[in-house]
Design a protein around this motif. Structure first.
Motif, short mmCIF file in Angstrom:
data_model
loop_
_atom_site.label_atom_id
_atom_site.label_comp_id
_atom_site.label_asym_id
_atom_site.label_seq_id
_atom_site.Cartn_x
_atom_site.Cartn_y
_atom_site.Cartn_z
N MET A 450 -2.98 10.94 -0.49
CA MET A 450 -2.00 11.63 0.34
C MET A 450 -2.66 12.74 1.17
N LYS A 451 -2.07 13.02 2.31
CA LYS A 451 -2.62 14.03 3.23
C LYS A 451 -2.08 15.41 2.90
N GLY A 452 -2.90 16.44 3.18
CA GLY A 452 -2.41 17.81 3.10
C GLY A 452 -2.95 18.59 1.91
N ASP A 453 -2.39 19.81 1.74
CA ASP A 453 -2.74 20.63 0.60
C ASP A 453 -2.04 20.09 -0.65
N GLU A 454 -2.19 20.77 -1.78
CA GLU A 454 -1.65 20.21 -3.02
C GLU A 454 -0.15 19.98 -2.92
N TRP A 455 0.58 20.98 -2.40
CA TRP A 455 2.03 20.80 -2.32
C TRP A 455 2.38 19.63 -1.41
N GLN A 456 1.68 19.51 -0.28
CA GLN A 456 1.97 18.42 0.65
C GLN A 456 1.60 17.06 0.07
N LYS A 457 0.52 17.02 -0.70
CA LYS A 457 0.15 15.75 -1.33
C LYS A 457 1.27 15.26 -2.26
N PHE A 458 1.76 16.16 -3.09
CA PHE A 458 2.82 15.75 -4.02
C PHE A 458 4.12 15.44 -3.28
N ALA A 459 4.40 16.21 -2.24
CA ALA A 459 5.62 15.93 -1.46
C ALA A 459 5.51 14.56 -0.79
N ASN A 460 4.33 14.25 -0.25
CA ASN A 460 4.11 12.93 0.34
C ASN A 460 4.32 11.82 -0.68
N LEU A 461 3.73 11.99 -1.86
CA LEU A 461 3.83 10.94 -2.86
C LEU A 461 5.26 10.78 -3.36
N ARG A 462 5.97 11.89 -3.50
CA ARG A 462 7.38 11.78 -3.90
C ARG A 462 8.17 10.99 -2.86
N THR A 463 7.88 11.25 -1.58
CA THR A 463 8.61 10.55 -0.52
C THR A 463 8.20 9.08 -0.45
N LEU A 464 6.93 8.81 -0.68
CA LEU A 464 6.48 7.42 -0.73
C LEU A 464 7.24 6.66 -1.81
N TYR A 465 7.44 7.30 -2.96
CA TYR A 465 8.18 6.63 -4.04
C TYR A 465 9.64 6.41 -3.67
N VAL A 466 10.24 7.35 -2.95
CA VAL A 466 11.62 7.14 -2.47
C VAL A 466 11.64 5.92 -1.55
N TYR A 467 10.68 5.86 -0.65
CA TYR A 467 10.58 4.72 0.27
C TYR A 467 10.42 3.41 -0.51
N MET A 468 9.54 3.40 -1.51
CA MET A 468 9.28 2.19 -2.30
C MET A 468 10.53 1.75 -3.06
N PHE A 469 11.18 2.69 -3.75
CA PHE A 469 12.30 2.32 -4.60
C PHE A 469 13.56 1.97 -3.81
N THR A 470 13.59 2.28 -2.53
CA THR A 470 14.76 1.95 -1.71
C THR A 470 14.48 0.82 -0.72
N HIS A 471 13.25 0.35 -0.71
CA HIS A 471 12.88 -0.76 0.18
C HIS A 471 13.29 -2.08 -0.48
N PRO A 472 13.70 -3.07 0.29
CA PRO A 472 14.02 -4.37 -0.31
C PRO A 472 12.83 -4.94 -1.08
N GLY A 473 13.12 -5.56 -2.21
CA GLY A 473 12.08 -6.18 -3.01
C GLY A 473 11.94 -5.54 -4.38
N ALA A 474 11.26 -6.23 -5.28
CA ALA A 474 10.98 -5.70 -6.62
C ALA A 474 9.88 -4.65 -6.53
N LYS A 475 9.72 -3.84 -7.59
CA LYS A 475 8.77 -2.72 -7.57
C LYS A 475 7.73 -2.88 -8.67
N LEU A 476 6.51 -2.43 -8.39
CA LEU A 476 5.47 -2.38 -9.42
C LEU A 476 4.64 -1.12 -9.24
#
Length: 648
Positions: A450-476
């Motif tokens: 993830m890009k950015g400082d520590e806070w931004q890295k975690f914020a990016n990853l949290r948002t990536l997971y929101v994107y993943m869990f709400t995107h069509p398809g199964a998750k792994l």
């Protein structure tokens, strides 16, 4: 004097099916089996070695002497050697001494053995798969949990490094000890399934289990076959499905393994252009040989049958289907049509999928790890497809990770890496993988992609997971990614569970837990995950703000969730077009303080009857920085009453 007595478990029909490539239960015939002859108990042995001059059983019961216990070749030309040895019992170590046409003596472990030793000799062990299962309720109803219409959230696990013995970190935990820790953890985290990286016997730890020698043996690193069954049983009793990695693509050249089993290229293809894998220095199965097809499909059946597996994730399908995989010009031979498709491998995969789905129906799933655009992988065989239930969505994974590595100022130039998947996401039944392959070999852990400082890295990853869990398809999701493992995955040690002492890691773990809960309870997020009616873009082209808005829809017209991703580090008041007379509430905000976010509230600021984004009304929402938020459409009471009345 030969102390082996004649005996057989094979009928003529068994042999016919084996030679035709259509015997799918060979594990009940080949190998070592408890038997009784003339009132005397012992063990029946059988092995396929058609080009051998002689085959004998050697073991700790005869001082590994290849002259004492010689098997009998069947009269029918099948290449099967068999016989009965008295008074052998469970735990006896053995191998086959195979004398080749050239007079070599090869000491080979049993291809159908249920257990192997953990040492350099790696002898086979007489064992059993008898176990008193307690997962009857799961097995009777699992078709509902393994259905493509059910939420499918998979936790990928390497059993040797998920958790080690606390007192002796160099020691593996037993399957039963793993069960005590893993089952409550997966249950708490809300994953619907686990996927085990290969648990079949393998000699070399750094292969992670993908260089298999004992295809029918549960690796004894972690205990007995019954210990593994106990782990699966416990998962099932707690409503958690089990997917196993299965590797029908290749095998290593270990002296006691399948390679040159009877002195000839028996299991592997003789032509090195088809039979040798240049990347993995291993050997490729001969998919055109019927007996090999019977061996492999029986192996798939074995894990689904004897171990109650709910699915098989088939490894390296791309390498199987392409004759030119990892080969330069001149290193491969085109098929009869001049193309690069391995027609024998494709036919084998079609037969495998047809066989297992015929046997188990919708109780199980098959999943292809396939990285090319090979067509119709998840389409039915009778329509010309390959017949898998799902396919890993590798393109989505690469595009997504590439995007999240970008500087915020540059994201507008890569905006459509996150929208491109919508162009093909219904071509196949996809599973979105963030797997072990993405966090090894210098690729960095997910958090450090993830890009950015520590806070931004975690914020990016949290948002990536929101994107993943709400995107069509199964998750792994691979183990450790749920709490932000900082180092690359190391198969020689436990995950860094101590990181959960830090709020930012604990917050990420809580986010994944609550996303799992939302995904498995909001039908709009899974009911139509493989159907075009389940997704609609609201805003896909806002490059300047790096904002994405889309709808996920269930089967009811008012069963709708709206997902908004703000992938810039600024707070925005953002206007969104909505349908007439729809009302919304915020149900998830990845920037919430409980996830170690900045705590900016995601608020609905205004709703107006004015056209916006091609919709008749607009909604203004406060978007936290680098955050994903989920809105739920408030239910239409009139529609709900109408549905209830109609149902009555």
């Amino acid at each position: 004097m030969n102390s082996v007595r004649t005996y057989t478990l094979f009928t003529d029909h068994d042999v016919y099916l084996f030679k035709e490539g259509r015997h799918y239960k060979l594990y009940s015939k080949f190998g070592s089996h408890a038997a009784e002859k003339d009132g005397v108990k012992g063990i029946y042995f059988s092995v396929w070695a058609p080009n051998a001059k002689k085959v004998s059983v050697i073991g700790n019961f005869n001082n590994w002497n290849h002259k004492d216990h010689i098997l009998y070749p069947r009269w029918d030309g099948s290449g099967i050697w068999e016989g009965f040895i008295e008074e052998l019992s469970w735990g006896t170590l053995y191998k086959y001494a195979v004398e080749t046409a050239r007079g070599e003596i090869l000491e080979k472990s049993d291809p159908y053995a249920l257990s192997w030793e953990q040492n350099k000799q790696a002898a086979s062990q007489i064992s059993t798969t008898w176990y008193e299962w307690n997962d009857q309720e799961w097995m009777e109803n699992r078709w509902q949990n393994n259905s493509l219409k059910a939420p499918l959230s998979v936790y990928e696990i390497h059993l040797g490094s998920w958790l080690r013995d606390e007192k002796y970190p160099d020691r593996f935990l037993n399957y039963r000890d793993i069960a005590k820790k893993l089952v409550p953890y997966v249950l708490e985290m809300g994953f619907t399934h686990v996927e085990f990286m290969p648990v079949m016997e393998y000699p070399y730890d750094p292969s992670w289990g993908y260089q298999i020698t004992g295809f029918y043996a549960a690796t004894s690193r972690f205990g007995s076959p019954q210990d593994l069954m106990y782990l699966i049983d416990e998962l099932h009793q707690n409503g958690i499905g089990v997917i196993m990695d299965w590797v029908p693509s290749h095998f290593p050249g270990d002296a006691n393994g399948l390679h040159r089993f009877d002195g000839s290229y028996l299991y592997e293809h003789e032509d090195p252009r088809k039979g040798f894998h240049p990347d993995w220095k291993s050997y490729i199965f001969n998919y055109g040989r019927n007996e090999v097809k019977s061996f492999l499909i029986s192996n798939a059946m074995f894990w689904l049958d004897r171990y109650h597996a709910d699915g098989l994730r088939v490894d390296a399908v791309t390498s199987m289907l392409h004759l030119d995989y990892s080969r330069n010009e001149g290193e491969w031979e085109p098929n009869i049509y001049g193309g690069n498709v391995n027609l024998e491998a494709k036919a084998f995969l079609q037969e495998f999928n047809t066989a297992v789905y015929k046997e188990f129906g919708d109780q199980i799933m098959t999943i292809a790890e396939e990285s090319s655009d090979f067509p119709m992988l998840t389409k039915p065989v009778h329509d010309g497809g390959v017949g898998f239930g799902m396919k890993w969505m590798m393109g989505w994974m690469h595009d997504t990770l590439d995007y999240f590595k970008e500087d915020f100022i540059n994201r507008k130039f890569h905006h459509h890496k996150l929208t491109f998947a919508s162009m093909y996401m219904y071509n196949e039944n996809y599973m979105m993988p963030l797997s072990h392959d993405e966090v090894v070999h210098g690729k960095a852990s997910l958090i450090y992609k993830m890009k950015g400082d520590e806070w931004q890295k975690f914020a990016n990853l949290r948002t990536l997971y929101v994107y993943m869990f709400t995107h069509p398809g199964a998750k792994l999701l691979f183990m450790g990614d749920e709490f932000g493992q900082t180092s690359e995955w190391n198969f020689t040690q436990s995950l860094d569970w101590h990181l959960l002492e830090y709020p930012v890691h604990k917050g990420l773990q809580r986010l994944v837990k609550e996303l799992n809960h939302l995904y498995t309870t909001e039908s709009a997020l899974y009911e139509n995950q493989f159907d075009k009616s389940g997704f609609e873009w609201v805003e896909a082209d806002d490059l300047e703000n790096s904002v994405y808005v889309y709808l996920r829809k269930g089967k009811r017209r008012d069963d709708v969730c709206m997902v908004i991703l703000n992938l810039a580090p600024q707070v925005l008041d953002y206007k969104i077009g909505i349908h007439t007379a729809t009302h919304w509430e915020v149900v998830f905000n990845s920037d919430d303080e409980k996830y170690s976010g900045s705590g900016v509230d995601a608020e609905i600021l205004d709703q107006k009857h004015e056209e916006w984004m091609g919709h008749p009304e607009s909604l203004t929402v406060k978007l936290p920085p680098l955050a994903g938020i989920i809105l739920r459409q408030k239910k239409d009471k009139k529609y709900k009453l109408h549905r209830i009345k109609h149902k009555r």
